[in-house]
Design a protein around this motif. Structure first.
Motif, PDB file in Angstrom:
ATOM      1  N   VAL A 116       0.807  -1.072   0.072  1.00  0.00           N
ATOM      2  CA  VAL A 116      -0.129  -0.068   0.129  1.00  0.00           C
ATOM      3  C   VAL A 116       0.984   1.248  -0.078  1.00  0.00           C
ATOM      4  N   ALA A 117       1.896   1.352   0.932  1.00  0.00           N
ATOM      5  CA  ALA A 117       2.902   2.292   0.726  1.00  0.00           C
ATOM      6  C   ALA A 117       3.528   2.513  -0.528  1.00  0.00           C
ATOM      7  N   CYS A 118       4.016   1.501  -1.374  1.00  0.00           N
ATOM      8  CA  CYS A 118       4.441   1.686  -2.359  1.00  0.00           C
ATOM      9  C   CYS A 118       3.610   2.461  -3.412  1.00  0.00           C
ATOM     10  N   LEU A 175       3.021   5.798  -2.964  1.00  0.00           N
ATOM     11  CA  LEU A 175       3.998   6.858  -3.174  1.00  0.00           C
ATOM     12  C   LEU A 175       4.022   7.185  -4.543  1.00  0.00           C
ATOM     13  N   LEU A 176       3.514   6.119  -5.432  1.00  0.00           N
ATOM     14  CA  LEU A 176       3.746   6.274  -7.002  1.00  0.00           C
ATOM     15  C   LEU A 176       2.620   7.351  -7.287  1.00  0.00           C
ATOM     16  N   VAL A 177       1.264   7.090  -6.497  1.00  0.00           N
ATOM     17  CA  VAL A 177       0.128   7.869  -6.957  1.00  0.00           C
ATOM     18  C   VAL A 177       0.122   9.403  -6.290  1.00  0.00           C
ATOM     19  N   SER A 178       0.905   9.422  -5.351  1.00  0.00           N
ATOM     20  CA  SER A 178       0.711  10.948  -4.486  1.00  0.00           C
ATOM     21  C   SER A 178       1.655  11.610  -5.600  1.00  0.00           C
ATOM     22  N   GLY A 179       2.594  11.413  -6.323  1.00  0.00           N
ATOM     23  CA  GLY A 179       3.156  12.314  -7.155  1.00  0.00           C
ATOM     24  C   GLY A 179       4.337  13.181  -6.398  1.00  0.00           C
ATOM     25  N   ILE A 180       4.510  12.692  -5.299  1.00  0.00           N
ATOM     26  CA  ILE A 180       5.366  13.919  -4.035  1.00  0.00           C
ATOM     27  C   ILE A 180       6.843  13.590  -4.877  1.00  0.00           C
ATOM     28  N   PHE A 181       7.307  12.722  -5.467  1.00  0.00           N
ATOM     29  CA  PHE A 181       8.404  12.656  -5.942  1.00  0.00           C
ATOM     30  C   PHE A 181       8.507  12.510  -7.522  1.00  0.00           C
ATOM     31  N   PRO A 182       9.278  13.037  -8.135  1.00  0.00           N
ATOM     32  CA  PRO A 182       9.385  13.054  -9.688  1.00  0.00           C
ATOM     33  C   PRO A 182      10.157  11.550 -10.252  1.00  0.00           C
ATOM     34  N   VAL A 183       9.396  10.441 -10.051  1.00  0.00           N
ATOM     35  CA  VAL A 183       9.931   9.174 -10.112  1.00  0.00           C
ATOM     36  C   VAL A 183       9.976   8.641 -11.548  1.00  0.00           C
ATOM     37  N   THR A 184      11.015   8.149 -12.014  1.00  0.00           N
ATOM     38  CA  THR A 184      11.415   7.723 -13.218  1.00  0.00           C
ATOM     39  C   THR A 184      10.487   6.735 -13.580  1.00  0.00           C
ATOM     40  N   ALA A 185      10.844   6.161 -15.028  1.00  0.00           N
ATOM     41  CA  ALA A 185       9.960   4.966 -15.308  1.00  0.00           C
ATOM     42  C   ALA A 185      10.759   4.009 -14.579  1.00  0.00           C
ATOM     43  N   VAL A 186      12.112   3.854 -14.476  1.00  0.00           N
ATOM     44  CA  VAL A 186      12.940   2.713 -13.691  1.00  0.00           C
ATOM     45  C   VAL A 186      12.446   2.838 -12.029  1.00  0.00           C
ATOM     46  N   GLY A 187      12.115   3.984 -11.690  1.00  0.00           N
ATOM     47  CA  GLY A 187      11.702   4.274 -10.366  1.00  0.00           C
ATOM     48  C   GLY A 187      10.127   3.560 -10.100  1.00  0.00           C
ATOM     49  N   VAL A 188       9.237   3.857 -11.128  1.00  0.00           N
ATOM     50  CA  VAL A 188       8.318   3.086 -11.257  1.00  0.00           C
ATOM     51  C   VAL A 188       8.078   1.652 -11.285  1.00  0.00           C
ATOM     52  N   TRP A 212      10.921  -0.015 -10.204  1.00  0.00           N
ATOM     53  CA  TRP A 212      11.491  -0.449  -8.914  1.00  0.00           C
ATOM     54  C   TRP A 212      10.480  -0.411  -7.776  1.00  0.00           C
ATOM     55  N   VAL A 213       9.298   0.426  -7.647  1.00  0.00           N
ATOM     56  CA  VAL A 213       8.535   0.369  -6.502  1.00  0.00           C
ATOM     57  C   VAL A 213       7.418  -0.554  -6.905  1.00  0.00           C
ATOM     58  N   LEU A 214       7.233  -0.717  -7.924  1.00  0.00           N
ATOM     59  CA  LEU A 214       6.031  -1.878  -8.499  1.00  0.00           C
ATOM     60  C   LEU A 214       6.598  -3.328  -8.163  1.00  0.00           C
ATOM     61  N   ALA A 215       7.763  -3.350  -8.409  1.00  0.00           N
ATOM     62  CA  ALA A 215       8.276  -4.827  -8.391  1.00  0.00           C
ATOM     63  C   ALA A 215       8.285  -4.990  -6.805  1.00  0.00           C
ATOM     64  N   GLN A 216       8.638  -4.254  -5.949  1.00  0.00           N
ATOM     65  CA  GLN A 216       8.431  -4.360  -4.546  1.00  0.00           C
ATOM     66  C   GLN A 216       7.181  -4.649  -4.036  1.00  0.00           C
ATOM     67  N   ALA A 217       6.007  -3.725  -4.765  1.00  0.00           N
ATOM     68  CA  ALA A 217       4.651  -3.973  -4.331  1.00  0.00           C
ATOM     69  C   ALA A 217       4.321  -5.273  -4.773  1.00  0.00           C
ATOM     70  N   VAL A 218       4.519  -5.837  -5.785  1.00  0.00           N
ATOM     71  CA  VAL A 218       4.268  -7.029  -6.286  1.00  0.00           C
ATOM     72  C   VAL A 218       4.762  -8.255  -5.621  1.00  0.00           C
ATOM     73  N   CYS A 219       6.085  -8.170  -5.461  1.00  0.00           N
ATOM     74  CA  CYS A 219       6.850  -9.247  -4.374  1.00  0.00           C
ATOM     75  C   CYS A 219       6.239  -9.303  -3.113  1.00  0.00           C
ATOM     76  N   VAL A 220       6.125  -8.248  -2.394  1.00  0.00           N
ATOM     77  CA  VAL A 220       5.487  -8.456  -1.029  1.00  0.00           C
ATOM     78  C   VAL A 220       4.048  -8.724  -1.010  1.00  0.00           C
ATOM     79  N   ILE A 221       3.142  -8.455  -2.217  1.00  0.00           N
ATOM     80  CA  ILE A 221       1.821  -9.009  -2.213  1.00  0.00           C
ATOM     81  C   ILE A 221       1.869 -10.540  -2.292  1.00  0.00           C
ATOM     82  N   VAL A 222       2.723 -11.081  -3.346  1.00  0.00           N
ATOM     83  CA  VAL A 222       2.859 -12.638  -3.483  1.00  0.00           C
ATOM     84  C   VAL A 222       3.227 -13.145  -2.092  1.00  0.00           C
ATOM     85  N   LEU A 223       4.296 -12.623  -1.631  1.00  0.00           N
ATOM     86  CA  LEU A 223       4.958 -13.213  -0.244  1.00  0.00           C
ATOM     87  C   LEU A 223       3.823 -12.991   0.859  1.00  0.00           C
ATOM     88  N   ALA A 224       3.100 -12.069   0.990  1.00  0.00           N
ATOM     89  CA  ALA A 224       2.028 -12.275   1.948  1.00  0.00           C
ATOM     90  C   ALA A 224       1.043 -13.180   1.788  1.00  0.00           C
TER      91      ALA A 224
END
Length: 144
Positions: free
Chosen positions: A86-88, A91-104, A106-118
């Motif tokens: 949810v935090a990942c 972070l992406l939806v908030s637009g607080i940081f100028p996240v690049t495509a690589v950043g998106v 990176w963050v989405l990979a973490q979100a998907v990984c923890v959802i699968v693990l959970a």
């Protein structure tokens, strides 16, 4: 025997969680500045979450190494993993940081990984739950 019914299923999932967090945390700590440039995420955020992930990886490895996995702690891990996802996304939806495509990515990979693990951890907790009453303990009327 189903892979989910194996007594090693939950510890193996915790080892996978520990390994993924150790790898991500080590990358974020060792390459903070490079990742900050590539992802558009602030270096302090990457460093802070990287250190957190390394500490968490050690705790997950401890849980995985127990002869009997600590169910309550793993339940908290499930909640924490969903919270991380949810935090990942936040972070992406908030637009607080100028996240690049690589950043998106990176963050989405973490979100998907923890959802699968959970989900795997939750499945392991449900499958390893003890104390179910056998059918033989039913009363003649078919009630407990």
């Amino acid at each position: 025997m189903s892979v989910f019914a194996s007594p090693r299923f939950l510890p193996n999932v915790m080892w996978a969680d520990a390994a993924s967090c150790a790898a991500t945390g080590a990358l974020q700590v060792a390459f903070t500045d490079a990742l900050a440039r590539l992802t558009g995420l602030p270096a302090p955020l990457l460093m802070g979450t990287g250190v957190f992930l390394l500490v968490y990886a050690a705790m997950a490895a401890f849980m995985a190494s127990r002869a009997t996995p600590p169910r309550m702690l793993i339940g908290l891990v499930v909640v924490g993993n969903f919270g991380w996802a949810v935090a990942c996304i936040s972070l992406l939806v908030s637009g607080i940081f100028p996240v690049t495509a690589v950043g998106v990515a990176w963050v989405l990979a973490q979100a998907v990984c923890v959802i699968v693990l959970a989900e795997l951890q939750w499945t392991g907790l449900r499958r390893s739950r003890g104390g179910a009453r056998p059918a033989a303990s039913l009363t003649p009327a078919g009630r407990w």
